[in-house]
Write a protein that holds these residues in place. Structure first.
Motif, PDB file in Angstrom:
ATOM      1  N   HIS A  87       0.821  -1.218   0.000  1.00 52.03           N
ATOM      2  CA  HIS A  87       0.000   0.000   0.000  1.00 52.03           C
ATOM      3  C   HIS A  87       0.849   1.260   0.000  1.00 52.03           C
ATOM      4  O   HIS A  87       0.495   2.267  -0.611  1.00 52.03           O
ATOM      5  N   HIS A  97      -3.510  -7.529  -4.833  1.00 51.69           N
ATOM      6  CA  HIS A  97      -3.222  -7.408  -3.404  1.00 51.69           C
ATOM      7  C   HIS A  97      -2.496  -8.667  -2.923  1.00 51.69           C
ATOM      8  O   HIS A  97      -2.796  -9.755  -3.396  1.00 51.69           O
ATOM      9  N   CYS A 107      -5.542  -7.774   6.049  1.00 57.56           N
ATOM     10  CA  CYS A 107      -4.577  -6.719   5.745  1.00 57.56           C
ATOM     11  C   CYS A 107      -4.704  -5.606   6.785  1.00 57.56           C
ATOM     12  O   CYS A 107      -5.807  -5.127   7.038  1.00 57.56           O
ATOM     13  N   ILE A 109      -3.945  -2.588   6.543  1.00 56.31           N
ATOM     14  CA  ILE A 109      -4.210  -1.280   5.937  1.00 56.31           C
ATOM     15  C   ILE A 109      -5.642  -1.190   5.413  1.00 56.31           C
ATOM     16  O   ILE A 109      -6.364  -0.247   5.722  1.00 56.31           O
ATOM     17  N   CYS A 110      -6.044  -2.173   4.614  1.00 54.42           N
ATOM     18  CA  CYS A 110      -7.358  -2.079   3.969  1.00 54.42           C
ATOM     19  C   CYS A 110      -8.351  -3.092   4.489  1.00 54.42           C
ATOM     20  O   CYS A 110      -9.544  -3.051   4.137  1.00 54.42           O
TER      21      CYS A 110
HETATM   22 ZN   LIG Z   1      -4.621  -4.168   1.930  1.00 57.04          ZN
END
Ligand SMILES: [Zn+2]
Length: 112
Positions: A87, A97, A107, A109-110
């Motif tokens: 990311h 991804h 994940c 982050i997301c």
């Molecule tokens: Zn992610």
């Protein structure tokens, strides 16, 4: 993150352990080409990216010259690092991804 190191066998053997971990390949302008991880042998995984052994033609054509890496205690930590760097650096040759090895992982982050 450790590096950067020139992508060659001597540097890989001198710095990268055969453990889980994540890595970033960069080109001569220090732009991220590819981020990846190994859940068992980061040393061996990086050697597969040496110019004479690279099987991904897109990565080969992007001429990675150097690498950064971090060894980890287990494959889930390697996955988390791979996600963060994916990311953060938006490497040009990662088409999707990072894949997780367990459905229980997410994940950081997301959330994928
Ligand atoms: Zn992610």
């Amino acid at each position: 993150m450790r590096g950067k190191f020139t992508l060659n066998t001597a540097n890989i053997d001198a710095t990268v352990p055969a453990t889980s971990g994540a890595y970033v390949l960069v080109n001569s302008s220090n732009n991220a080409v590819y981020v990846g991880m190994s859940d068992t042998d980061l040393n061996g995984r990086l050697k597969n990216h040496l110019p004479e052994r690279e099987e991904n033609s897109w990565i080969k054509r992007s001429f990675p010259t150097d690498f950064y890496f971090e060894s980890t205690a287990n494959s889930q930590e390697a996955y988390r690092l791979e996600c963060e760097w994916f990311h953060q650096y938006r490497p040009s040759c990662n088409t999707a991804h990072p894949a997780k090895l367990s459905y229980s992982w997410a994940c950081p982050i997301c959330g994928l």
